[in-house]
Design a protein around this motif. Sequence first.
Motif, PDB file in Angstrom:
ATOM      1  N   VAL A  69       0.865  -1.173   0.000  1.00 27.07           N
ATOM      2  CA  VAL A  69       0.000   0.000   0.000  1.00 27.07           C
ATOM      3  C   VAL A  69       0.902   1.223   0.000  1.00 27.07           C
ATOM      4  O   VAL A  69       1.814   1.325   0.815  1.00 27.07           O
ATOM      5  CB  VAL A  69      -0.924   0.009   1.235  1.00 27.07           C
ATOM      6  N   SER A  71       0.834   5.562  -0.243  1.00 29.23           N
ATOM      7  CA  SER A  71      -0.035   6.739  -0.162  1.00 29.23           C
ATOM      8  C   SER A  71       0.655   7.920  -0.835  1.00 29.23           C
ATOM      9  O   SER A  71       1.866   7.923  -1.031  1.00 29.23           O
ATOM     10  CB  SER A  71      -0.357   7.071   1.293  1.00 29.23           C
ATOM     11  N   ILE A 130      -7.418   3.407  -2.454  1.00 33.35           N
ATOM     12  CA  ILE A 130      -7.731   3.330  -1.030  1.00 33.35           C
ATOM     13  C   ILE A 130      -7.975   4.740  -0.503  1.00 33.35           C
ATOM     14  O   ILE A 130      -7.220   5.658  -0.807  1.00 33.35           O
ATOM     15  CB  ILE A 130      -6.567   2.674  -0.250  1.00 33.35           C
ATOM     16  N   GLU A 137      -3.443   0.279  -3.420  1.00 35.98           N
ATOM     17  CA  GLU A 137      -2.944  -1.040  -3.056  1.00 35.98           C
ATOM     18  C   GLU A 137      -2.587  -1.748  -4.354  1.00 35.98           C
ATOM     19  O   GLU A 137      -3.344  -1.695  -5.329  1.00 35.98           O
ATOM     20  CB  GLU A 137      -3.993  -1.863  -2.314  1.00 35.98           C
TER      21      GLU A 137
END
Length: 148
Positions: A69, A71, A130, A137
């Motif tokens: 994952v 960000s 996400i 992801e």
Amino acid sequence: MMSFLLSVGWPILLLLIGWMFGRIKIRNHRTRLDRFETDLKQIRLHNVKYKGTNNDANMTAHMLNASLVLSIDVFQRFLATLTQLTGGEHCNYTDLLDRGRRDALIRLKTQAKNLGANDIYNIKIQSASIGAGKGIEILAYGTAIKST
């Protein structure tokens, strides 16, 4: 006037700090990806199914999967919001997806190397958003073939 500068200055200062630290983290991530890709280049990736040979009795197959994952930082999220207003390509998200895919494939190759395999067949990569565009992801999976 001073209160106006303070009220406007803090958000701008926070965005600049986010931009600075985000750039450093992205540069370090790319450097790490380049180093691992060089170290693992002997492991071949194939997007086709393994067809088999006459020597399959000496082969073992292992299912591999890797997920991560990632960000996006606050400054890039701010720029993406501006891009939504004006239209155009979201370069920040394009870069995020590229780094995520590269990292997932490196993780697959690392698992294959630990098993002693030199080939990974039938590789599939999936991605999902996400947190309403705050991150992604990435899931990669494939079959490692090891000669025994």
